[in-house]
Every structure is written in C-alpha cells, then in structure tokens.
Design a protein around this motif. Structure first.
Motif, PDB file in Angstrom:
ATOM      1  N   LEU A 125       1.548  -3.339  -6.310  1.00  0.00           N
ATOM      2  CA  LEU A 125       2.791  -3.824  -5.712  1.00  0.00           C
ATOM      3  C   LEU A 125       3.090  -3.170  -4.360  1.00  0.00           C
ATOM      4  N   THR A 126       2.755  -1.900  -4.203  1.00  0.00           N
ATOM      5  CA  THR A 126       3.007  -1.221  -2.936  1.00  0.00           C
ATOM      6  C   THR A 126       2.221  -1.872  -1.801  1.00  0.00           C
ATOM      7  N   LYS A 127       0.962  -2.213  -2.065  1.00  0.00           N
ATOM      8  CA  LYS A 127       0.139  -2.876  -1.048  1.00  0.00           C
ATOM      9  C   LYS A 127       0.699  -4.264  -0.739  1.00  0.00           C
ATOM     10  N   ALA A 128       1.117  -4.983  -1.777  1.00  0.00           N
ATOM     11  CA  ALA A 128       1.683  -6.318  -1.559  1.00  0.00           C
ATOM     12  C   ALA A 128       2.938  -6.237  -0.695  1.00  0.00           C
ATOM     13  N   ALA A 129       3.828  -5.296  -1.012  1.00  0.00           N
ATOM     14  CA  ALA A 129       5.063  -5.152  -0.242  1.00  0.00           C
ATOM     15  C   ALA A 129       4.767  -4.800   1.208  1.00  0.00           C
ATOM     16  N   ALA A 130       3.759  -3.957   1.434  1.00  0.00           N
ATOM     17  CA  ALA A 130       3.404  -3.573   2.807  1.00  0.00           C
ATOM     18  C   ALA A 130       2.914  -4.771   3.609  1.00  0.00           C
ATOM     19  N   ILE A 131       2.157  -5.665   2.969  1.00  0.00           N
ATOM     20  CA  ILE A 131       1.648  -6.843   3.684  1.00  0.00           C
ATOM     21  C   ILE A 131       2.787  -7.808   3.992  1.00  0.00           C
ATOM     22  N   TYR A 132       3.711  -7.990   3.033  1.00  0.00           N
ATOM     23  CA  TYR A 132       4.866  -8.853   3.299  1.00  0.00           C
ATOM     24  C   TYR A 132       5.694  -8.307   4.462  1.00  0.00           C
TER      25      TYR A 132
END
Length: 244
Positions: A125-132
C-alpha cells in the motif's frame, strides 16, 4: 444507474517495488528479425577507412519510438497479469512502458496507474500511495484526477491513515467542480461515491456518531434503492456500535 462505485461489499457497486528483470521488447525483436543479412566480401577486400570528417558528420540513429500497439499490448498484459496475481511479471510489463524512449504521454499515465493498482492488489500500500501522489503531482489537471484521488483515499484508509483518507475524499468532491461538462453522469457519480467513502471511513475509524450522520445524509441523495437501503442499514449499524 446513478449508483455510487465502491470496492467493498458494504458499499455501493458501480463502474468507477521496482522490478529487477526486464522482458525483451517487441520492437527489439522485430528489429533483429528485420535486419538485413550481412553480405560477404571477397577475401582480401577491405573497406576504405572513414575520414575524420565522415565520422564527425555521420548521424547517430535515434532510439526507436515504441508504437501505440506495442505500448497498448504491454499495458493490457500488465492488467491481465495483475488480475491473475502474477505481480512480478505485471510490474515488469508496466515498467517496460515507463522506460521506453519517447513513449506517448497517455501510455505513461496508464502505466503509472496500472502499477499503482498492481501494488494495491499486492498489498504494497505504501508504494501504491506514493505512485498516486506522484501522478497527482505531475498531472494535477488530468481528467482522471478524481478517480486517482478516490483510489488514493481508499489506499490510505486501508493503511489506517483515516484523516488523510477523508481529506482525499473531500478533494474528489472539489475536483469534480473543475471538470468539463461531458461525461456528466460520471461526474455526478463521483461525489456520491466520495461521500459514501467518507461515511465508511468514519465507521472504520470507530467514529460512529459521525458515521451515522454521514450515512443519514446519503439517504437524502438520489440513490438507487439498494444503495439507499445500504446507507440506512449502515446508519443504524453505526448507532448500534456506538451503544445507542
């Protein structure tokens, strides 16, 4: 149908790590297969040496630009692999689009969002949030901004960052005011979905009084009967969990 979109069974449904290996690109394969075979020269024959002027003026070939079909194929492959749960291969496909020279901007945007979705399904989730966040920073006026904010809010909520999640859902409502008039039904659906997500986030945070208030407000909107019933149930369920 005018029904809010959501991801969990408790909400309305509607249409709303870097890889270390790389797959050989289709363009590279085609280039190798299409290259003309070398011709043999008679024994002892030698090509005249190139002069300094010739070396200086000889143009350097530009890297091949991936065509739309190749980029589209990689994006479709990445989405399919994500749905299958083959996250490592999906990431390679998306990153191959991102690393391609002179790739079209729409393909870059789709690859970023595909990569973020892949990380969400993977649980990163941390990686996903960073990309968003990266997407919103680079393309703040993009037509997909409300959808990205919605997915970012859901990602933050899954991480337990409820205040930030609620802030992103409010941003969804504000961003729809700046969108063009075409696709009016979709832009009507997004604020309703965001309001439902705000109510659900208060519920998951244990703020049952606030959850009841927001779910009760939802019942006043133009919702499909099933969504209206779900909002009424969740409003009562919030009161129950709050001891009322």
């Amino acid at each position: 149908s005018g029904r809010p979109a959501a991801e969990q069974s408790t909400r309305p449904t509607a249409n709303a790590a870097s890889g270390t290996a790389e797959l050989p690109s289709i363009a590279d394969k085609v280039a190798v297969e299409a290259a003309p075979a070398a011709t043999e020269e008679p024994a002892g024959a030698q090509s005249p040496p190139a002069t300094t002027a010739e070396l200086e003026t000889k143009p350097v070939p530009a890297p091949a630009k991936p065509d739309a079909d190749e980029a589209g194929g990689l994006l479709n492959l990445g989405r399919t692999l994500t749905d299958r749960g083959d996250f490592e291969a999906a990431e390679i496909a998306f990153r191959q689009v991102l690393k391609a020279p002179k790739v079209a901007l729409p393909a870059t945007k789709s690859a970023l969002l595909g990569l973020a979705r892949m990380h969400r399904k993977q649980g990163a989730l941390t990686k996903a949030a960073a990309i968003y966040e990266k997407y919103l920073g680079e393309f703040p006026s993009d037509d997909r901004t409300p959808d990205v904010l919605l997915d970012l809010g859901r990602t933050l909520r899954a991480m337990g960052v409820y205040r930030s999640a609620i802030a992103r859902f409010y941003s969804v409502i504000n961003s729809t005011l700046k969108l063009p008039s075409d696709g009016f039904e979709r832009y009507q659906l997004l604020p309703k979905t965001a309001q439902f997500e705000i109510a659900e986030t208060h519920f998951l945070a244990g703020e049952f009084t606030e959850a009841n208030k927001f779910f009760s407000r939802l019942r006043q909107l133009d919702l499909a009967p099933a969504d209206r019933a779900r909002a009424q149930f969740k409003a009562a369920y919030a009161l129950h969990n709050g001891g009322d």
